[in-house]
Design a protein around this motif. Structure first.
Motif, PDB file in Angstrom:
ATOM      1  N   ARG A  94       1.041  -1.387  -0.387  1.00 26.06           N
ATOM      2  CA  ARG A  94       0.139  -0.026   0.250  1.00 26.06           C
ATOM      3  C   ARG A  94       0.608   1.616   0.137  1.00 26.06           C
ATOM      4  O   ARG A  94       0.468   1.786  -0.803  1.00 26.06           O
ATOM      5  CB  ARG A  94      -0.526   0.026   1.398  1.00 26.06           C
ATOM      6  N   ILE A  95       1.666   0.926   0.823  1.00 25.82           N
ATOM      7  CA  ILE A  95       2.440   2.713   0.910  1.00 25.82           C
ATOM      8  C   ILE A  95       3.417   2.225  -0.402  1.00 25.82           C
ATOM      9  O   ILE A  95       3.741   3.510  -1.404  1.00 25.82           O
ATOM     10  CB  ILE A  95       4.367   2.102   1.958  1.00 25.82           C
ATOM     11  N   LEU A  96       3.638   1.288  -0.798  1.00 24.95           N
ATOM     12  CA  LEU A  96       4.743   1.926  -2.768  1.00 24.95           C
ATOM     13  C   LEU A  96       3.950   2.167  -3.330  1.00 24.95           C
ATOM     14  O   LEU A  96       3.999   3.236  -4.039  1.00 24.95           O
ATOM     15  CB  LEU A  96       5.741   0.880  -3.179  1.00 24.95           C
ATOM     16  N   SER A  97       2.592   1.625  -3.665  1.00 27.22           N
ATOM     17  CA  SER A  97       1.410   1.876  -4.612  1.00 27.22           C
ATOM     18  C   SER A  97       1.002   3.635  -3.998  1.00 27.22           C
ATOM     19  O   SER A  97       0.898   4.610  -5.177  1.00 27.22           O
ATOM     20  CB  SER A  97       0.105   1.171  -4.447  1.00 27.22           C
ATOM     21  N   ASP A  98       1.205   4.661  -2.940  1.00 26.44           N
ATOM     22  CA  ASP A  98       0.906   5.653  -1.802  1.00 26.44           C
ATOM     23  C   ASP A  98       1.772   6.064  -3.355  1.00 26.44           C
ATOM     24  O   ASP A  98       1.750   7.344  -3.510  1.00 26.44           O
ATOM     25  CB  ASP A  98       0.495   6.086  -0.448  1.00 26.44           C
ATOM     26  N   VAL A  99       3.324   5.813  -2.773  1.00 29.26           N
ATOM     27  CA  VAL A  99       4.417   6.858  -3.656  1.00 29.26           C
ATOM     28  C   VAL A  99       4.052   6.827  -5.210  1.00 29.26           C
ATOM     29  O   VAL A  99       4.273   7.650  -5.354  1.00 29.26           O
ATOM     30  CB  VAL A  99       5.688   5.924  -2.500  1.00 29.26           C
TER      31      VAL A  99
ATOM     32  N   ILE B 161      13.279  -0.350   0.639  1.00 29.05           N
ATOM     33  CA  ILE B 161      13.614  -0.619   0.394  1.00 29.05           C
ATOM     34  C   ILE B 161      14.312  -1.367  -1.429  1.00 29.05           C
ATOM     35  O   ILE B 161      14.512  -1.960  -1.646  1.00 29.05           O
ATOM     36  CB  ILE B 161      11.447  -1.073  -0.853  1.00 29.05           C
ATOM     37  N   GLN B 162      13.853   0.189  -2.025  1.00 28.85           N
ATOM     38  CA  GLN B 162      15.615   0.490  -3.538  1.00 28.85           C
ATOM     39  C   GLN B 162      16.798  -0.228  -2.722  1.00 28.85           C
ATOM     40  O   GLN B 162      16.927  -0.684  -4.203  1.00 28.85           O
ATOM     41  CB  GLN B 162      14.914   2.003  -3.013  1.00 28.85           C
ATOM     42  N   HIS B 163      17.154   0.113  -1.751  1.00 22.01           N
ATOM     43  CA  HIS B 163      18.514   0.157  -1.076  1.00 22.01           C
ATOM     44  C   HIS B 163      18.756  -1.333  -1.120  1.00 22.01           C
ATOM     45  O   HIS B 163      19.629  -1.339  -0.515  1.00 22.01           O
ATOM     46  CB  HIS B 163      19.147   0.937  -0.994  1.00 22.01           C
ATOM     47  N   ALA B 164      17.724  -1.926  -0.161  1.00 23.17           N
ATOM     48  CA  ALA B 164      18.003  -3.443   0.299  1.00 23.17           C
ATOM     49  C   ALA B 164      18.178  -4.830  -0.314  1.00 23.17           C
ATOM     50  O   ALA B 164      18.464  -4.459  -1.303  1.00 23.17           O
ATOM     51  CB  ALA B 164      16.633  -3.880   0.675  1.00 23.17           C
ATOM     52  N   ILE B 165      19.129  -5.075   0.658  1.00 22.12           N
ATOM     53  CA  ILE B 165      19.842  -6.530   0.184  1.00 22.12           C
ATOM     54  C   ILE B 165      18.846  -7.871   0.726  1.00 22.12           C
ATOM     55  O   ILE B 165      18.464  -8.158   1.813  1.00 22.12           O
ATOM     56  CB  ILE B 165      21.105  -6.777   0.409  1.00 22.12           C
TER      57      ILE B 165
ATOM     58  N   ALA C  51      11.279  -3.551  -8.945  1.00 23.27           N
ATOM     59  CA  ALA C  51      10.538  -3.251  -9.607  1.00 23.27           C
ATOM     60  C   ALA C  51      10.220  -2.551  -9.817  1.00 23.27           C
ATOM     61  O   ALA C  51      10.007  -1.245 -11.162  1.00 23.27           O
ATOM     62  CB  ALA C  51      10.514  -3.960 -10.638  1.00 23.27           C
ATOM     63  N   GLN C  52       8.723  -1.911  -9.217  1.00 20.90           N
ATOM     64  CA  GLN C  52       7.920  -1.966  -9.201  1.00 20.90           C
ATOM     65  C   GLN C  52       8.234  -0.292  -8.418  1.00 20.90           C
ATOM     66  O   GLN C  52       7.328   0.780  -9.369  1.00 20.90           O
ATOM     67  CB  GLN C  52       6.818  -1.693  -7.980  1.00 20.90           C
ATOM     68  N   ILE C  53       9.539   0.200  -8.144  1.00 29.35           N
ATOM     69  CA  ILE C  53       9.914   1.372  -7.880  1.00 29.35           C
ATOM     70  C   ILE C  53      11.352   1.815  -8.186  1.00 29.35           C
ATOM     71  O   ILE C  53      11.336   2.888  -8.310  1.00 29.35           O
ATOM     72  CB  ILE C  53       9.961   1.661  -6.073  1.00 29.35           C
ATOM     73  N   ALA C  54      10.920   1.462  -9.524  1.00 33.36           N
ATOM     74  CA  ALA C  54      13.043   1.120  -9.784  1.00 33.36           C
ATOM     75  C   ALA C  54      12.637   2.820 -10.817  1.00 33.36           C
ATOM     76  O   ALA C  54      13.631   3.647 -11.366  1.00 33.36           O
ATOM     77  CB  ALA C  54      12.956   0.559 -10.823  1.00 33.36           C
TER      78      ALA C  54
END
Length: 301
Positions: free
Chosen positions: A107-112, A129-133, A146-149
């Motif tokens: 939900r957070i990813l979609s909101d942003v 999330i973008q920089h997570a391992i 991929a969704q936030i790339a």
């Protein structure tokens, strides 16, 4: 990745399979400075745990003893950020655990990315999330990444517009400096610096990671005033009025960049409001000195 990050990653890899014993755990990831490769002696080991449903307190505490950890603190559920957090120690190092449900994170990813939500904690989550391992179930983390790339243009404009206005800032800081109100001067400097960086994050398509490691954040910015990091640091080291002038110029140069690279956002009104001055009243103005107000008269007479 530096050495401080590498051994923190190894600790996280040791702990992750123990956390993943719970079938409700859908993914685990290393976040924070260690995942970005720039941890130092002050850095915690930050781990994101993503659940199919809300975890109980017992489930959150279950990995501590098998991992050889020592319980430190269990925070209650934070409904605003939809997160559960706990802290425990391993060899004196803080394990900073951040728990979200998969549904809550998505939900957070979609909101942003879809609704151009500029809420800071949501951007900090997206940046993490973008920089997570990945530590457990990499395909799920890779799907989120991929969704936030691609940083959406609508989000970029919303981020810039959110921080465009800083009304009468120069007048306000000059007044504070000349009165010797230095704590308020440097509070205003911090506010102005964060506002400049926030506009530049929108202009550069950078999800807001928080304001730690600012020099690294500024190094990522292809579009920025010249010598940005050095000049911001210098603003806090020189006398207040000189510092005010440095930050004033940086903001005006940032407006110039917006005009050039994001012409959809109009800066003219924000510039005027930022530079607006109020007159200094040194003597009794003409017309006021001749007024005779009787003691006890009401404001209606």
């Amino acid at each position: 990745m530096n050495e401080a990050s590498q051994w923190r990653l190894e600790v996280a890899r040791y702990v992750a399979p123990i956390i993943a014993r719970n079938p409700k755990v859908q993914a685990i990831a290393l976040t924070g400075s260690a995942s970005r490769g720039n941890a130092d002696s002050y850095s915690d080991i930050e781990i994101g745990v993503f659940w199919s449903e809300a975890p109980s307190e017992a489930e959150r505490m279950a990995p501590i003893e098998p991992s050889g950890g020592i319980f430190w603190e269990l925070d209650p559920y934070n409904p605003e950020e939809n997160v559960w957090m706990e802290e425990w120690g391993m060899g004196g190092v803080k394990m900073d655990m951040r728990n979200l449900t998969v549904e809550g994170l998505e939900r957070i990813l979609s909101d942003v990315t879809e609704a151009a939500d500029t809420t800071i904690f949501k951007h900090e989550t997206v940046s993490a999330i973008q920089h997570a391992i990945p530590l457990y179930n990499p395909p799920l983390l890779e799907r989120w990444q991929a969704q936030i790339a691609v940083y959406p243009p609508a989000l970029a404009q919303a981020k810039v517009r959110q921080h465009l206005a800083l009304d009468a800032w120069c007048w306000w800081v000059e007044m504070l400096a000349k009165r010797g109100d230095l704590p308020l001067v440097y509070y205003a400097f911090s506010e102005a610096s964060e506002s400049i960086l926030s506009m530049l994050m929108g202009l550069n398509g950078i999800y807001h990671p928080g304001m730690k490691w600012m020099h690294r954040l500024m190094a990522e910015m292809a579009l920025a005033p010249q010598h940005l990091a050095r000049r911001i640091q210098e603003a806090f080291q020189v006398d207040p009025l000189s510092g005010m002038a440095i930050l004033r110029d940086l903001r005006l140069e940032t407006y110039d960049l917006i005009d050039l690279y994001m012409p959809e956002v109009e800066t003219a009104d924000a510039r005027l409001a930022f530079l607006k001055q109020r007159p200094q009243i040194m003597t009794v103005p003409e017309g006021i000195g001749s007024l005779k107000i009787k003691r006890g008269d009401s404001a209606d007479h």
